[in-house]
Design an enzyme around this catalytic site. Sequence first.
Site, PDB file in Angstrom:
ATOM      1  N   ARG A 135     -20.968  16.622 -10.066  1.00  0.00           N
ATOM      2  CA  ARG A 135     -20.204  17.341 -11.001  1.00  0.00           C
ATOM      3  C   ARG A 135     -19.051  16.616 -11.283  1.00  0.00           C
ATOM      4  NH1 ARG A 135     -22.311  22.457  -9.634  1.00  0.00           N
ATOM      5  NH2 ARG A 135     -24.165  23.236 -10.826  1.00  0.00           N
TER       6      ARG A 135
ATOM      7  N   GLU B 246       0.936  -1.160  -0.026  1.00  0.00           N
ATOM      8  CA  GLU B 246       0.001   0.034   0.220  1.00  0.00           C
ATOM      9  C   GLU B 246       0.957   1.283   0.043  1.00  0.00           C
ATOM     10  OE1 GLU B 246      -3.902   2.059   2.249  1.00  0.00           O
ATOM     11  OE2 GLU B 246      -2.585   0.418   3.271  1.00  0.00           O
TER      12      GLU B 246
ATOM     13  N   HIS C 211      -5.794   6.134  -2.081  1.00  0.00           N
ATOM     14  CA  HIS C 211      -4.978   7.505  -1.433  1.00  0.00           C
ATOM     15  C   HIS C 211      -4.713   8.312  -2.769  1.00  0.00           C
ATOM     16  CE1 HIS C 211      -4.186   5.907   2.602  1.00  0.00           C
ATOM     17  NE2 HIS C 211      -4.403   5.048   2.115  1.00  0.00           N
TER      18      HIS C 211
ATOM     19  N   HIS D  70      -0.321   7.775   6.022  1.00  0.00           N
ATOM     20  CA  HIS D  70       1.005   7.233   5.379  1.00  0.00           C
ATOM     21  C   HIS D  70       2.070   8.613   5.572  1.00  0.00           C
ATOM     22  CE1 HIS D  70      -0.076   3.676   3.043  1.00  0.00           C
ATOM     23  NE2 HIS D  70      -1.548   4.358   3.572  1.00  0.00           N
TER      24      HIS D  70
ATOM     25  N   ASP E 178     -16.129  -0.784  10.276  1.00  0.00           N
ATOM     26  CA  ASP E 178     -15.986  -0.662  11.723  1.00  0.00           C
ATOM     27  C   ASP E 178     -16.899   0.504  12.456  1.00  0.00           C
ATOM     28  OD1 ASP E 178     -14.910   1.429  10.806  1.00  0.00           O
ATOM     29  OD2 ASP E 178     -12.798   1.363  11.843  1.00  0.00           O
ATOM     30  N   GLY E 179     -17.638   1.145  11.530  1.00  0.00           N
ATOM     31  CA  GLY E 179     -18.486   2.126  12.011  1.00  0.00           C
ATOM     32  C   GLY E 179     -17.995   3.421  12.316  1.00  0.00           C
TER      33      GLY E 179
ATOM     34  N   ASP F  24      -8.074  -3.743   7.489  1.00  0.00           N
ATOM     35  CA  ASP F  24      -7.161  -2.668   7.520  1.00  0.00           C
ATOM     36  C   ASP F  24      -6.567  -2.762   9.052  1.00  0.00           C
ATOM     37  OD1 ASP F  24      -5.307  -0.601   6.480  1.00  0.00           O
ATOM     38  OD2 ASP F  24      -6.873   0.924   6.883  1.00  0.00           O
TER      39      ASP F  24
ATOM     40  N   LEU G 274      -7.415   8.990  11.542  1.00  0.00           N
ATOM     41  CA  LEU G 274      -7.496   7.419  11.673  1.00  0.00           C
ATOM     42  C   LEU G 274      -6.207   6.757  10.987  1.00  0.00           C
ATOM     43  CD1 LEU G 274     -11.240   6.890  10.489  1.00  0.00           C
ATOM     44  CD2 LEU G 274     -10.242   6.479  12.765  1.00  0.00           C
TER      45      LEU G 274
ATOM     46  N   ALA H 275      -9.559   8.200   1.914  1.00  0.00           N
ATOM     47  CA  ALA H 275      -8.408   8.702   1.423  1.00  0.00           C
ATOM     48  C   ALA H 275      -8.230   8.660  -0.251  1.00  0.00           C
ATOM     49  CB  ALA H 275      -7.276   7.612   1.741  1.00  0.00           C
TER      50      ALA H 275
END
Length: 390
Positions: free
Chosen positions: A229, A131, A197, A143, A250-251, A277, A310, A222
């Site tokens: 539009r 990733e 990302h 990152h 996960d909410g 993740d 996060l 990300a």
Amino acid sequence: MSSSKAFVGARIFDGAAWHDGKALVTGDGHVADIVDRVSVPADAEIIDAEGLLIAPGFIDLQVNGGGGVMFNNEPDVEGIARICSAHAQFGTTALMVTLITDRPDITAKAAEAGIAAYEAGVPGFLGLHFEGPHLSVARKGTHDPALIRKMETADLAVLTGCKTKLPFVLTTIAPENVTEAQVTALHKAGIVVSLGHTDVGLGVATAYAVAGASMVTHLFNAMSPLGHREPGLVGAALSNGKLDCGLIADGFHVDPAAIGIALRAKNNPGRIFLVTDAMSTIGTDDDGFELNGRRVYRNGGRLTLADGTLAGADIDMLSCIRFMHEKLDTPLEEALRMASAYPAEAVGASGKGKLLPGFDADFVMLTPDLQMHSTWIGAEKIHDATRSGA
């Protein structure tokens, strides 16, 4: 001694339909058939699964860590084995260990570790997911921006070289730092290319799908959002039937309402599948960890940097399934497919994700209220929650 086993007494989900009053018969680590009890081979070892549910083992294509190990911090075979073992406690029987954006030397070590883990037959190891580091700084998430860079010839060589020795290699890239020609080269080498990302719009995302990208990494997170539009990458992910999409259920990463909208909007044959993740905290009581020299904090089911960004997820795959089933009223069969058949299809892991004749005998036993009982890989029990207290 016969290698044949018959799992009896359970309600069996084969990936498409439920079987009641049947037995799951395995041989040499593969599914032989699902048969009536009277048709069980006479020499089969009988395994009592009375009152349980048997479903295909979970497949997670984005696992950064587990069992106290972050792959970036321990890019070796032992680290991979500990990560796989930690997630097996929650029903995951195949996973792609994921390296988050890091230095070239760490990337090389990760590739070597993945090859060695595959050669060693580490239970539950499916392949590697790189990733980054070829992402967009504008959509960097957790990152390290100092490590994000353009893909160069040497980077392409590391990935393609890795694929010659591993059955499954996945990489998340952003068009801002990877060319269409490079994506085509990766695709031709058998590497699954996922867009993520990135801040690109629908047009560019579509062009990269034509070039060979077939997946979108953690839908909604990300990436350029859905606009009326400019539909962005979210719009491309949902409207393009050739793209499969990972989703963190996960909410915290995605609101349930947005998940429901995405499920209703997704054009097939591409599917939305579950990913965790997950970070090193899975299977531990750790209150956080270090990543690229920064502290990640664990609190209330969330993992964040000091600024609140996060930083991956603190969830296992079984909990994702429960979330989908209980919070979104997703039929259990579909929630299970999102964690097994769909990710298997997304990376081309034929022989996994279903309990059909000839498929790998990788499965999970659950209680009727979706609590863990045991995890099996190749018809061998590798985790017993009734003994561990998990």
